[in-house]
Scaffold this motif. Sequence first.
Motif, PDB file in Angstrom:
ATOM      1  N   ASN A 108       0.835  -1.205   0.000  1.00 30.53           N
ATOM      2  CA  ASN A 108       0.000   0.000   0.000  1.00 30.53           C
ATOM      3  C   ASN A 108       0.875   1.263   0.000  1.00 30.53           C
ATOM      4  O   ASN A 108       0.527   2.283  -0.606  1.00 30.53           O
ATOM      5  N   ILE A 141       1.879   1.916  -3.458  1.00 29.58           N
ATOM      6  CA  ILE A 141       0.814   2.545  -4.256  1.00 29.58           C
ATOM      7  C   ILE A 141       0.791   4.044  -3.982  1.00 29.58           C
ATOM      8  O   ILE A 141       0.638   4.878  -4.904  1.00 29.58           O
ATOM      9  N   ILE A 142       0.950   4.393  -2.676  1.00 28.92           N
ATOM     10  CA  ILE A 142       0.939   5.839  -2.356  1.00 28.92           C
ATOM     11  C   ILE A 142       2.107   6.533  -3.029  1.00 28.92           C
ATOM     12  O   ILE A 142       1.964   7.651  -3.557  1.00 28.92           O
ATOM     13  N   TYR A 191       1.377   7.292  -6.535  1.00 31.42           N
ATOM     14  CA  TYR A 191       0.413   8.398  -6.624  1.00 31.42           C
ATOM     15  C   TYR A 191       1.134   9.725  -6.465  1.00 31.42           C
ATOM     16  O   TYR A 191       0.858  10.700  -7.188  1.00 31.42           O
ATOM     17  N   PHE A 238       2.982  10.562  -9.621  1.00 31.44           N
ATOM     18  CA  PHE A 238       2.058  11.050 -10.661  1.00 31.44           C
ATOM     19  C   PHE A 238       1.746  12.534 -10.459  1.00 31.44           C
ATOM     20  O   PHE A 238       1.775  13.331 -11.398  1.00 31.44           O
ATOM     21  N   SER A 244      -3.304  22.078  -7.210  1.00 29.70           N
ATOM     22  CA  SER A 244      -4.001  20.805  -7.098  1.00 29.70           C
ATOM     23  C   SER A 244      -2.977  19.666  -7.080  1.00 29.70           C
ATOM     24  O   SER A 244      -3.077  18.727  -6.267  1.00 29.70           O
ATOM     25  N   CYS A 245      -1.958  19.778  -7.921  1.00 33.04           N
ATOM     26  CA  CYS A 245      -0.944  18.711  -7.938  1.00 33.04           C
ATOM     27  C   CYS A 245      -0.136  18.685  -6.643  1.00 33.04           C
ATOM     28  O   CYS A 245       0.057  17.619  -6.030  1.00 33.04           O
ATOM     29  N   THR A 286      -2.329  17.432  -3.720  1.00 34.83           N
ATOM     30  CA  THR A 286      -2.543  15.980  -3.664  1.00 34.83           C
ATOM     31  C   THR A 286      -1.269  15.274  -3.219  1.00 34.83           C
ATOM     32  O   THR A 286      -1.319  14.309  -2.449  1.00 34.83           O
ATOM     33  N   LEU A 313      -0.768  10.870   4.302  1.00 30.34           N
ATOM     34  CA  LEU A 313      -1.406   9.563   4.454  1.00 30.34           C
ATOM     35  C   LEU A 313      -0.349   8.481   4.644  1.00 30.34           C
ATOM     36  O   LEU A 313      -0.461   7.597   5.525  1.00 30.34           O
ATOM     37  N   VAL A 327       0.087   6.022   7.891  1.00 26.05           N
ATOM     38  CA  VAL A 327      -0.266   4.614   7.686  1.00 26.05           C
ATOM     39  C   VAL A 327       0.945   3.686   7.870  1.00 26.05           C
ATOM     40  O   VAL A 327       0.793   2.505   8.139  1.00 26.05           O
ATOM     41  N   PHE A 340      -7.132   7.458   6.530  1.00 23.80           N
ATOM     42  CA  PHE A 340      -7.696   7.520   5.184  1.00 23.80           C
ATOM     43  C   PHE A 340      -8.893   8.453   5.131  1.00 23.80           C
ATOM     44  O   PHE A 340      -9.100   9.174   4.156  1.00 23.80           O
ATOM     45  N   PHE A 395      -7.681  11.857   4.928  1.00 22.29           N
ATOM     46  CA  PHE A 395      -7.158  12.090   3.580  1.00 22.29           C
ATOM     47  C   PHE A 395      -8.287  12.435   2.614  1.00 22.29           C
ATOM     48  O   PHE A 395      -8.189  13.408   1.843  1.00 22.29           O
ATOM     49  N   VAL A 396      -9.391  11.686   2.688  1.00 25.63           N
ATOM     50  CA  VAL A 396     -10.496  11.924   1.749  1.00 25.63           C
ATOM     51  C   VAL A 396     -11.116  13.293   1.982  1.00 25.63           C
ATOM     52  O   VAL A 396     -11.366  14.055   1.042  1.00 25.63           O
ATOM     53  N   ASN A 426      -8.910  16.056   0.761  1.00 25.70           N
ATOM     54  CA  ASN A 426      -8.921  16.129  -0.708  1.00 25.70           C
ATOM     55  C   ASN A 426     -10.177  16.806  -1.234  1.00 25.70           C
ATOM     56  O   ASN A 426     -10.134  17.541  -2.230  1.00 25.70           O
ATOM     57  N   HIS A 430     -10.130  20.048  -3.629  1.00 27.04           N
ATOM     58  CA  HIS A 430     -10.699  20.146  -4.979  1.00 27.04           C
ATOM     59  C   HIS A 430     -11.775  21.201  -5.070  1.00 27.04           C
ATOM     60  O   HIS A 430     -11.955  21.814  -6.133  1.00 27.04           O
TER      61      HIS A 430
END
Lengths: 118, 500
Positions: free
Chosen positions: A29, A32-33, A36, A39, A68-69, A72, A79, A83, A99, A102-103, A106, A110
């Motif tokens: 996990n 994966i972060i 992200y 990106f 925004s970039c 994030t 996060l 974690v 999490f 985090f949501v 975000n 946005h």
Amino acid sequence: MGKSTVTTKDDAQALFHSLRSAYSSTPTNLKIIDLYVLFAVFTALIQVGYMAIVGSFPFNSFLSGVLSCVGTAVLAVCLRIQVNKENKEFKDLPPERAFADFVLCNLVLHLVIMNFLG
Amino acid sequence: MIGNKIRHDTTWNHRDDRYGCKRTRNRGGDSVHGCKVVVIRVNLQSPNTSRLRSRTLNPNQNMAKFSIATVFIASISLLLALTRSFSVENPTDRRILVLLDDLALKSSHSIFFTSLQARGFELDFKLSDDPKIALQRYGQHLYDGLVLFSPTTERFGGSLDVAAILDFVDSGKDLIVAADASASDLIRNIAAECGVDFDEDPSAVVIDHGSYAVSGTEGDHTLIAADDFIQSDVLLGSTKIEAPVLFKGIGHSVNPANSLVLKVLSASPSAYSANPKSKLSSPPSLSGSSISLVSVVQARNNARVVFSGSLDLFSNKFFKSPVQKAGSSNKYAKSGNEQFVTELSKWVFHERGHLKAVNVRHHRVGETDEPAIYRINDDLQYSVEIYEWSGSSWEPYVANDVQVQFYMMSPYVLKTMSTNKKGLYHASFKVPDVYGVFQFKVEYQRLGYTSLSLAKQIPVRPFRHNEYERFIPTAFPYYGASFSTMAGFLIFSFIYLYSK
């Protein structure tokens, strides 16, 4: 003479190899972060490059896109910190709570981006 | 009605009064038959307290009535006199005062005067020292034009002086001034005020040994045949003047920096201005083509003035005499004087070359009514109608150089207008990207024509906040990046939650 000279190139390669082997042992996990975050940073760099070519005409749009970039990326890093099981500070923090934070952050991010985009 | 007061008097002999009563001619009697109303008759002290007009005329009222009548008649006649004068709709002059210093001029210049009268002008001949000369009465000008054929007069009669004549020109009226070899200071002063400088030497005349008029007797070459005309169809008519013009008089110079004065007839390069009877001690001050024999001035208020250095230019003798220029073999049976003077007088008295501009209109492309304010980057159309007076009617003016400016301190847009050959000039352009208070300006000054100076103010506003484009094309990458981060966030959270 069997003396092996240790050059900086060898040091860099050794460092690189040790990093790679250490990294492969991180949990999925977290990987994966990290993807992200990469990106988000990559998108930010593209926008900065575009502004350098075309000029900063709708500056608010540029700032909104870059924010925004960057936002994030920052939230994703937060996060990851919360974690990560190897972090002693956040031992008692449930990862679901992290999490959820985090949501929500975000969502706020946005909302701000959409308003500032023009 | 009860309460009305009627004075029953001795001179009233209407059968019916306004109440339908039939009255008999009684003195103070009460025989009233068939009245619909009851009338109380009261003896009035003064007639003004009654609503009905008093019908008794005692001697005081008699006098008052008489003077009222004379004033009424005088004002009607003044009104009638004024309706026949120069007006905007009919710009040709009507009444012209001709000042002569010798009544013999009336007959010696009769061809000129009768031709003017044949064209419809009313000429009023007066001697220049007539004490009853008046250009104005009660603030109204009595004449539309003035002809000064009095070169030797030192002082005019009546209230006329240099200031009065300049006032006359300043009010838009026209003037013809003829000087001669013995021109007085008065005439020279009038000319100097209008920008025409006669030779200061009082005894100098124009002498030309190169292009004098050949005559039977050996003269002193003061009678010259001039053919250096200004090139202008408006001033001198469309027919070319073939024969040279006979001239005998003084010359003048005009300042080349003065754009309002034009040399209509210049002397030849071999002419000079000097006293023919004495030897020249120094080079003459005026010589060559810079000597102007006849000049015109069109003032900024479109008053037209002609200055001629020779009174004989207008005379019957010069009109009818044949002319041959020295050094040329062309013999003309008739000099060009009559044609020259006729065409020039048509120009001076506004029978030709008078323009008017009417019906200035502007609107956005696609609309018909005039907005009170424009927005930047609007498309608009401007149109104006220009007519030229032909002597009897307004004809469409056709030219291809009328320009309109969209002006705010400097012209942001300058466009040449196109015409439909019927007098309508139009141009369409885009409002510049600057906001402020602009003017539509048409400044049209052409040689010989009246000057047109139109200005119409119109404000221009910037975009309202909702008139900008909604999405800016250069910002599309930023829009894309923001939306892609949102999408990335959604995808990431799914992957993060549902991966093992």
